[in-house]
Scaffold this motif. Structure first.
Motif, PDB file in Angstrom:
ATOM      1  N   ILE A  85       0.835  -1.195   0.000  1.00  0.00           N
ATOM      2  CA  ILE A  85       0.000   0.000   0.000  1.00  0.00           C
ATOM      3  C   ILE A  85       0.875   1.252   0.000  1.00  0.00           C
ATOM      4  O   ILE A  85       2.028   1.220   0.433  1.00  0.00           O
ATOM      5  CB  ILE A  85      -0.941   0.038   1.223  1.00  0.00           C
ATOM      6  N   ALA A  86       0.302   2.356  -0.474  1.00  0.00           N
ATOM      7  CA  ALA A  86       1.001   3.636  -0.447  1.00  0.00           C
ATOM      8  C   ALA A  86       0.984   4.194   0.970  1.00  0.00           C
ATOM      9  O   ALA A  86      -0.022   4.109   1.673  1.00  0.00           O
ATOM     10  CB  ALA A  86       0.336   4.621  -1.405  1.00  0.00           C
ATOM     11  N   ILE A  87       2.081   4.776   1.396  1.00  0.00           N
ATOM     12  CA  ILE A  87       2.168   5.293   2.754  1.00  0.00           C
ATOM     13  C   ILE A  87       1.144   6.398   2.990  1.00  0.00           C
ATOM     14  O   ILE A  87       0.607   6.549   4.099  1.00  0.00           O
ATOM     15  CB  ILE A  87       3.599   5.797   3.057  1.00  0.00           C
ATOM     16  N   VAL A  88       0.819   7.170   1.955  1.00  0.00           N
ATOM     17  CA  VAL A  88      -0.132   8.258   2.110  1.00  0.00           C
ATOM     18  C   VAL A  88      -1.540   7.727   2.392  1.00  0.00           C
ATOM     19  O   VAL A  88      -2.374   8.442   2.945  1.00  0.00           O
ATOM     20  CB  VAL A  88      -0.126   9.156   0.845  1.00  0.00           C
ATOM     21  N   SER A  89      -1.805   6.467   2.039  1.00  0.00           N
ATOM     22  CA  SER A  89      -3.131   5.879   2.237  1.00  0.00           C
ATOM     23  C   SER A  89      -3.263   5.132   3.555  1.00  0.00           C
ATOM     24  O   SER A  89      -4.380   4.750   3.935  1.00  0.00           O
ATOM     25  CB  SER A  89      -3.445   4.899   1.089  1.00  0.00           C
ATOM     26  N   LEU A  90      -2.163   4.901   4.239  1.00  0.00           N
ATOM     27  CA  LEU A  90      -2.167   4.017   5.400  1.00  0.00           C
ATOM     28  C   LEU A  90      -3.130   4.471   6.492  1.00  0.00           C
ATOM     29  O   LEU A  90      -3.962   3.692   6.980  1.00  0.00           O
ATOM     30  CB  LEU A  90      -0.746   3.893   5.967  1.00  0.00           C
ATOM     31  N   GLU A  91      -3.037   5.732   6.891  1.00  0.00           N
ATOM     32  CA  GLU A  91      -3.867   6.221   7.989  1.00  0.00           C
ATOM     33  C   GLU A  91      -5.355   6.095   7.671  1.00  0.00           C
ATOM     34  O   GLU A  91      -6.151   5.666   8.514  1.00  0.00           O
ATOM     35  CB  GLU A  91      -3.522   7.682   8.296  1.00  0.00           C
ATOM     36  N   GLU A  92      -5.744   6.440   6.452  1.00  0.00           N
ATOM     37  CA  GLU A  92      -7.154   6.364   6.073  1.00  0.00           C
ATOM     38  C   GLU A  92      -7.633   4.918   5.999  1.00  0.00           C
ATOM     39  O   GLU A  92      -8.756   4.598   6.423  1.00  0.00           O
ATOM     40  CB  GLU A  92      -7.369   7.059   4.730  1.00  0.00           C
ATOM     41  N   LEU A  93      -6.808   4.018   5.491  1.00  0.00           N
ATOM     42  CA  LEU A  93      -7.180   2.609   5.437  1.00  0.00           C
ATOM     43  C   LEU A  93      -7.428   2.044   6.828  1.00  0.00           C
ATOM     44  O   LEU A  93      -8.402   1.312   7.051  1.00  0.00           O
ATOM     45  CB  LEU A  93      -6.089   1.804   4.726  1.00  0.00           C
ATOM     46  N   LEU A  94      -6.568   2.371   7.762  1.00  0.00           N
ATOM     47  CA  LEU A  94      -6.738   1.888   9.132  1.00  0.00           C
ATOM     48  C   LEU A  94      -7.963   2.527   9.790  1.00  0.00           C
ATOM     49  O   LEU A  94      -8.646   1.888  10.598  1.00  0.00           O
ATOM     50  CB  LEU A  94      -5.486   2.182   9.949  1.00  0.00           C
ATOM     51  N   ARG A  95      -8.240   3.764   9.437  1.00  0.00           N
ATOM     52  CA  ARG A  95      -9.373   4.469  10.053  1.00  0.00           C
ATOM     53  C   ARG A  95     -10.709   3.869   9.640  1.00  0.00           C
ATOM     54  O   ARG A  95     -11.607   3.694  10.481  1.00  0.00           O
ATOM     55  CB  ARG A  95      -9.333   5.952   9.672  1.00  0.00           C
ATOM     56  N   ILE A  96     -10.851   3.551   8.360  1.00  0.00           N
ATOM     57  CA  ILE A  96     -12.150   3.078   7.879  1.00  0.00           C
ATOM     58  C   ILE A  96     -12.260   1.556   7.811  1.00  0.00           C
ATOM     59  O   ILE A  96     -13.338   1.028   7.532  1.00  0.00           O
ATOM     60  CB  ILE A  96     -12.480   3.684   6.506  1.00  0.00           C
ATOM     61  N   ALA A  97     -11.175   0.848   8.082  1.00  0.00           N
ATOM     62  CA  ALA A  97     -11.216  -0.615   8.019  1.00  0.00           C
ATOM     63  C   ALA A  97     -12.352  -1.213   8.851  1.00  0.00           C
ATOM     64  O   ALA A  97     -13.053  -2.118   8.384  1.00  0.00           O
ATOM     65  CB  ALA A  97      -9.872  -1.202   8.442  1.00  0.00           C
ATOM     66  N   PRO A  98     -12.594  -0.727  10.091  1.00  0.00           N
ATOM     67  CA  PRO A  98     -13.660  -1.330  10.900  1.00  0.00           C
ATOM     68  C   PRO A  98     -15.053  -1.221  10.292  1.00  0.00           C
ATOM     69  O   PRO A  98     -15.908  -2.086  10.541  1.00  0.00           O
ATOM     70  CB  PRO A  98     -13.566  -0.559  12.223  1.00  0.00           C
ATOM     71  N   VAL A  99     -15.318  -0.183   9.507  1.00  0.00           N
ATOM     72  CA  VAL A  99     -16.643  -0.048   8.896  1.00  0.00           C
ATOM     73  C   VAL A  99     -16.724  -0.793   7.572  1.00  0.00           C
ATOM     74  O   VAL A  99     -17.780  -0.826   6.948  1.00  0.00           O
ATOM     75  CB  VAL A  99     -17.027   1.436   8.702  1.00  0.00           C
ATOM     76  N   CYS A 100     -15.610  -1.374   7.140  1.00  0.00           N
ATOM     77  CA  CYS A 100     -15.578  -2.147   5.901  1.00  0.00           C
ATOM     78  C   CYS A 100     -15.399  -3.642   6.169  1.00  0.00           C
ATOM     79  O   CYS A 100     -15.024  -4.405   5.263  1.00  0.00           O
ATOM     80  CB  CYS A 100     -14.459  -1.635   4.995  1.00  0.00           C
ATOM     81  N   GLY A 101     -15.637  -4.057   7.412  1.00  0.00           N
ATOM     82  CA  GLY A 101     -15.608  -5.480   7.728  1.00  0.00           C
ATOM     83  C   GLY A 101     -14.301  -6.019   8.250  1.00  0.00           C
ATOM     84  O   GLY A 101     -14.135  -7.235   8.372  1.00  0.00           O
ATOM     85  N   PHE A 102     -13.367  -5.134   8.606  1.00  0.00           N
ATOM     86  CA  PHE A 102     -12.066  -5.567   9.101  1.00  0.00           C
ATOM     87  C   PHE A 102     -11.830  -5.042  10.516  1.00  0.00           C
ATOM     88  O   PHE A 102     -12.311  -3.967  10.878  1.00  0.00           O
ATOM     89  CB  PHE A 102     -10.943  -5.042   8.204  1.00  0.00           C
ATOM     90  N   ASP A 103     -11.077  -5.789  11.284  1.00  0.00           N
ATOM     91  CA  ASP A 103     -10.571  -5.308  12.571  1.00  0.00           C
ATOM     92  C   ASP A 103      -9.080  -5.049  12.436  1.00  0.00           C
ATOM     93  O   ASP A 103      -8.367  -5.807  11.760  1.00  0.00           O
ATOM     94  CB  ASP A 103     -10.803  -6.343  13.683  1.00  0.00           C
ATOM     95  N   VAL A 104      -8.626  -3.977  13.053  1.00  0.00           N
ATOM     96  CA  VAL A 104      -7.201  -3.652  13.062  1.00  0.00           C
ATOM     97  C   VAL A 104      -6.552  -4.368  14.233  1.00  0.00           C
ATOM     98  O   VAL A 104      -6.968  -4.185  15.386  1.00  0.00           O
ATOM     99  CB  VAL A 104      -6.981  -2.132  13.168  1.00  0.00           C
ATOM    100  N   LEU A 105      -5.568  -5.198  13.971  1.00  0.00           N
ATOM    101  CA  LEU A 105      -4.901  -5.952  15.032  1.00  0.00           C
ATOM    102  C   LEU A 105      -3.791  -5.116  15.661  1.00  0.00           C
ATOM    103  O   LEU A 105      -3.153  -4.295  14.987  1.00  0.00           O
ATOM    104  CB  LEU A 105      -4.313  -7.247  14.464  1.00  0.00           C
ATOM    105  N   ASP A 106      -3.589  -5.327  16.945  1.00  0.00           N
ATOM    106  CA  ASP A 106      -2.486  -4.640  17.616  1.00  0.00           C
ATOM    107  C   ASP A 106      -1.167  -5.173  17.077  1.00  0.00           C
ATOM    108  O   ASP A 106      -0.933  -6.378  17.040  1.00  0.00           O
ATOM    109  CB  ASP A 106      -2.557  -4.884  19.129  1.00  0.00           C
TER     110      ASP A 106
END
Length: 208
Positions: free
Chosen positions: A73-94
């Motif tokens: 993934i592009a580094i510029v997209s990382l923060e947004e991907l992690l932010r919206i992942a929970p509403v798109c069916g994913f959990d962010v793992l520690d």
């Protein structure tokens, strides 16, 4: 259950493998997690490519089946991907300090490893000489996940430099004899260390 599933998937890949030209065509849970990832990427206006074990399988090492999905993934997209992942069916793992981000898809239980642009792959003893590049360089296409190109997959595998990555490279060399010159030339442009090591692996593959 997992072993039974893996054997079933292995049979499907063996019978239909070369018709599965896009990641979303992977069988069972794997195709479903790719579709979910495409929706996440679209929501974040981001691009990515599939790397790791599934890319190794796609480029000819048919014995390589993995239980997770790796995407660059592009580094510029990382923060947004992690932010919206929970509403798109994913959990962010520690993730432990210094480790790359990881998601888990709730519906399938499949883990997704992010390989972020600008990060350096490798081990403590052998760090890559160059960082991961932008997914567009690796063949990303907006709106749909694609497999990373063979040349770029070899680049990332040389950078990671774990035992299984070197083993993957040897197998890829064996099944892609007509591509070795172009791969070598591409690696030489990126870093001479990669080109030299790839040449050594060609020799190793020829002796096995």
């Amino acid at each position: 259950m997992l072993l039974t599933e893996q054997l079933t998937i292995a049979d499907q890949l063996r019978l239909q493998g070369r018709t599965m030209l896009e990641p979303r065509q992977l069988p069972g849970r794997y195709g479903r997690v790719i579709v979910a990832l495409e929706k996440l990427l679209d929501a974040a206006n981001a691009t990515a490519v599939v790397a790791g074990g599934w890319a190794v399988w796609y480029h000819g090492y048919v014995g390589r089946i993995t239980q997770d999905v790796d995407i660059v993934i592009a580094i510029v997209s990382l923060e947004e991907l992690l932010r919206i992942a929970p509403v798109c069916g994913f959990d962010v793992l520690d993730a432990p300090h210094g480790r790359w981000p990881k998601l888990v898809h709730r519906e399938t239980g499949i883990e997704v490893d992010f390989l972020p642009e600008t990060a350096f792959p490798g081990t403590a003893q052998h760090k890559a000489p160059v960082p991961i590049r932008h997914p567009d360089v690796y063949g990303a296409e907006r709106g749909r996940l694609r497999y990373i190109s063979l040349e770029c997959l070899c680049e990332l595998k040389l950078g990671a430099h774990r035992a299984k990555d070197i083993a993957d490279l040897v197998e890829l060399i064996k099944v892609n004899p007509g591509r070795l010159s172009s791969i070598y030339d591409a690696l030489a442009v990126i870093h001479t260390e990669y080109a030299h090591e790839f040449k050594d692996l060609i020799t190793q593959a020829s002796e096995e």
